[in-house]
Design an enzyme around this catalytic site. Structure first.
Site, PDB file in Angstrom:
ATOM      1  N   GLY A  14      16.806 -41.497 -56.635  1.00  0.00           N
ATOM      2  CA  GLY A  14      15.385 -41.821 -56.781  1.00  0.00           C
ATOM      3  C   GLY A  14      14.497 -41.144 -57.027  1.00  0.00           C
ATOM      4  O   GLY A  14      14.165 -40.047 -56.376  1.00  0.00           O
ATOM      5  N   ARG A  75      21.962 -41.328 -61.072  1.00  0.00           N
ATOM      6  CA  ARG A  75      22.901 -41.240 -60.216  1.00  0.00           C
ATOM      7  C   ARG A  75      24.271 -41.202 -60.953  1.00  0.00           C
ATOM      8  O   ARG A  75      24.522 -41.721 -61.950  1.00  0.00           O
ATOM      9  CB  ARG A  75      22.869 -42.893 -59.592  1.00  0.00           C
ATOM     10  CG  ARG A  75      21.589 -43.131 -59.015  1.00  0.00           C
ATOM     11  CD  ARG A  75      21.623 -44.191 -57.946  1.00  0.00           C
ATOM     12  NE  ARG A  75      20.110 -44.636 -57.814  1.00  0.00           N
ATOM     13  CZ  ARG A  75      19.298 -44.161 -56.721  1.00  0.00           C
ATOM     14  NH1 ARG A  75      19.835 -43.263 -55.792  1.00  0.00           N
ATOM     15  NH2 ARG A  75      18.181 -44.767 -56.382  1.00  0.00           N
ATOM     16  N   ASP A 106      19.345 -37.760 -49.097  1.00  0.00           N
ATOM     17  CA  ASP A 106      20.375 -37.554 -48.586  1.00  0.00           C
ATOM     18  C   ASP A 106      21.653 -37.739 -49.377  1.00  0.00           C
ATOM     19  O   ASP A 106      22.600 -36.831 -49.142  1.00  0.00           O
ATOM     20  CB  ASP A 106      20.407 -38.186 -47.115  1.00  0.00           C
ATOM     21  CG  ASP A 106      20.067 -39.760 -47.301  1.00  0.00           C
ATOM     22  OD1 ASP A 106      20.185 -40.208 -48.522  1.00  0.00           O
ATOM     23  OD2 ASP A 106      20.214 -40.533 -46.358  1.00  0.00           O
ATOM     24  N   THR A 129      11.931 -38.047 -51.514  1.00  0.00           N
ATOM     25  CA  THR A 129      12.308 -39.371 -51.558  1.00  0.00           C
ATOM     26  C   THR A 129      11.029 -39.947 -50.759  1.00  0.00           C
ATOM     27  O   THR A 129      10.440 -39.477 -49.865  1.00  0.00           O
ATOM     28  CB  THR A 129      13.659 -39.738 -50.809  1.00  0.00           C
ATOM     29  OG1 THR A 129      13.489 -41.200 -50.390  1.00  0.00           O
ATOM     30  CG2 THR A 129      13.602 -38.847 -49.430  1.00  0.00           C
ATOM     31  N   ASP A 131      11.137 -42.479 -48.830  1.00  0.00           N
ATOM     32  CA  ASP A 131      11.380 -43.138 -47.783  1.00  0.00           C
ATOM     33  C   ASP A 131      10.929 -42.347 -46.400  1.00  0.00           C
ATOM     34  O   ASP A 131      10.964 -42.913 -45.326  1.00  0.00           O
ATOM     35  CB  ASP A 131      12.995 -43.375 -47.757  1.00  0.00           C
ATOM     36  CG  ASP A 131      13.190 -44.581 -48.819  1.00  0.00           C
ATOM     37  OD1 ASP A 131      12.122 -45.377 -49.152  1.00  0.00           O
ATOM     38  OD2 ASP A 131      14.195 -44.676 -49.209  1.00  0.00           O
ATOM     39  N   ASP A 133      13.008 -40.434 -44.808  1.00  0.00           N
ATOM     40  CA  ASP A 133      14.211 -40.881 -43.869  1.00  0.00           C
ATOM     41  C   ASP A 133      15.101 -39.615 -43.683  1.00  0.00           C
ATOM     42  O   ASP A 133      16.444 -39.987 -43.322  1.00  0.00           O
ATOM     43  CB  ASP A 133      14.930 -42.094 -44.332  1.00  0.00           C
ATOM     44  CG  ASP A 133      15.737 -41.892 -45.719  1.00  0.00           C
ATOM     45  OD1 ASP A 133      15.024 -40.874 -46.280  1.00  0.00           O
ATOM     46  OD2 ASP A 133      16.153 -42.842 -46.154  1.00  0.00           O
ATOM     47  N   ARG A 175      15.087 -49.310 -46.950  1.00  0.00           N
ATOM     48  CA  ARG A 175      16.253 -49.928 -46.509  1.00  0.00           C
ATOM     49  C   ARG A 175      16.497 -49.788 -45.014  1.00  0.00           C
ATOM     50  O   ARG A 175      17.241 -50.566 -44.365  1.00  0.00           O
ATOM     51  CB  ARG A 175      17.438 -49.875 -47.592  1.00  0.00           C
ATOM     52  CG  ARG A 175      17.389 -50.640 -48.904  1.00  0.00           C
ATOM     53  CD  ARG A 175      18.655 -50.245 -49.363  1.00  0.00           C
ATOM     54  NE  ARG A 175      18.833 -48.784 -49.871  1.00  0.00           N
ATOM     55  CZ  ARG A 175      18.312 -48.269 -50.826  1.00  0.00           C
ATOM     56  NH1 ARG A 175      17.604 -49.151 -51.851  1.00  0.00           N
ATOM     57  NH2 ARG A 175      18.723 -47.052 -50.981  1.00  0.00           N
TER      58      ARG A 175
END
Ligand code: ATP
Length: 327
Positions: A14, A75, A106, A129, A131, A133, A175
């Protein structure tokens, strides 16, 4: 150990605001050390197709302020196959590239590690990213910009919520991680924040909303991470609350991809610039399979393997602060 003379850089997974600033930093650091830099378009897919472009210090002018990624992202299912990775390796060797810098999340790092195990090709990861995360860095590139975007939008939603005495459910990205929801929720003054890491439970949500009505609040904002574990999507949650608390007029706003876009914040630009320099210097010093990150304001590195195994924990103190703020 082979001397590094040419480095390739790609963005994968992303997109995130600040990826351009990271590309710029990698390219200019290569120019500073007088080594060649190659840009790979469309992430791993471009590696497989040999979609390369030589990059000079001037080719990254005026991109530091741009969202998205000038190298495009993709992707690539083909990179998940041995045959795909073999093509990628052959293209790197044909172009005489000695090291690779991956800007992504990741998934991109997992692919990179597999590739390194097969071909022993030197690579360094830069976490990009929204996120946040990823273990091994306090912040990922793009996260701060996304937070600011979300807060700005919730401020606008609040104008409508308070004018019409409405309850708004705002779904934000995340997510598996509630970093955006928790921090933007506190920053935007949300009543409740629902995140995957903490299961608030439907009853507690209803209790909290009842309490806020009793406390005299006429409108409220509830921020919900898309991966929240209540077992209902945001629309089902609205139906549930309206059924049990008919006094509430609930509206839903799903923020979606707007959270990924926009000009990167100053924080993300500085972070990306620092991480890009470190990534190139690590490759030049003969390192591989490391991810660069920021830990307690210092630029550090850790094995990608560790970054993938570890879990970036949510700060419990923030949950407590959010609880206290919704009194
Ligand atoms: P984000 O989570 O921010 O979207 P990401 O880097 O995690 O970013 P993914 O779509 O998970 O995004 O991964 C990007 C690409 O990395 C995939 O399209 C694929 O080409 C490669 N990749 C991911 N996992 C593997 C794997 N197990 N083996 C080989 N390649 C992989």
């Amino acid at each position: 150990m082979k001397k590094i003379k040419k480095i390739a850089v790609l963005t994968s997974g992303g997109d995130a605001p600040g990826m351009n600033a990271a590309i710029r930093s990698v390219v200019r650091t290569c120019a500073y050390y007088r080594i060649d830099c190659i840009g790979v378009f469309r992430g791993y897919q471009g590696l497989i197709e040999g979609d390369f472009v030589p990059m000079s210090a001037r080719s990254v002018s005026s991109i530091i302020n741009k969202g998205g990624t000038m190298l495009k992202s993709a992707r690539s299912n083909e990179f998940r196959t041995e045959a795909g990775r073999k093509k990628a390796y052959d293209n790197l060797i044909a172009a005489e590239i000695d090291g690779l810098i991956l800007i992504g999340g990741d998934g991109s790092f997992t692919g990179g590690l597999i590739f390194n195990k097969e071909y022993n090709f030197p690579l360094i990861g830069i976490p990009g990213t929204i996120d946040n995360d990823i273990f091994g860095t306090d912040y990922t590139i793009g996260y701060d910009t996304a937070l600011n975007t979300v807060v700005e939008v919730i401020d606008k939603i609040r104008d409508t919520a308070s004018s019409h005495n409405r309850l708004f459910f705002v779904e934000v990205m995340g997510r598996d991680a509630g970093f955006i929801a928790l921090n933007a929720g506190i920053g935007a003054g949300a009543e409740e924040i629902l995140i995957p890491e903490e299961n608030l439970g439907l009853e507690r949500l209803l209790d909290s909303l009842k309490r806020s009505k009793r406390a005299g609040k006429s409108s409220s904002i509830v921020v919900i991470a898309e991966g929240d574990k209540l077992g209902k999507n945001v629309f089902e949650l609205r139906d549930y609350v309206e059924e049990h608390l008919p006094e509430y007029d609930v509206r839903v706003s799903v923020l979606g991809h707007m959270q990924r876009g926009g000009a990167p914040s100053c924080f993300d630009r500085v972070l990306a610039s620092r991480l890009g320099v470190k990534a190139v210097e690590l490759l030049l010093d003969g390192h591989s399979n490391l991810m660069v990150g920021i830990v307690n304001t210092k630029i550090e590195s850790c094995p990608i393997e560790e970054a993938l195994k570890g879990h970036h924990e949510i700060n419990k103190e923030l949950i407590r602060v959010s609880d206290i703020m919704s009194v």
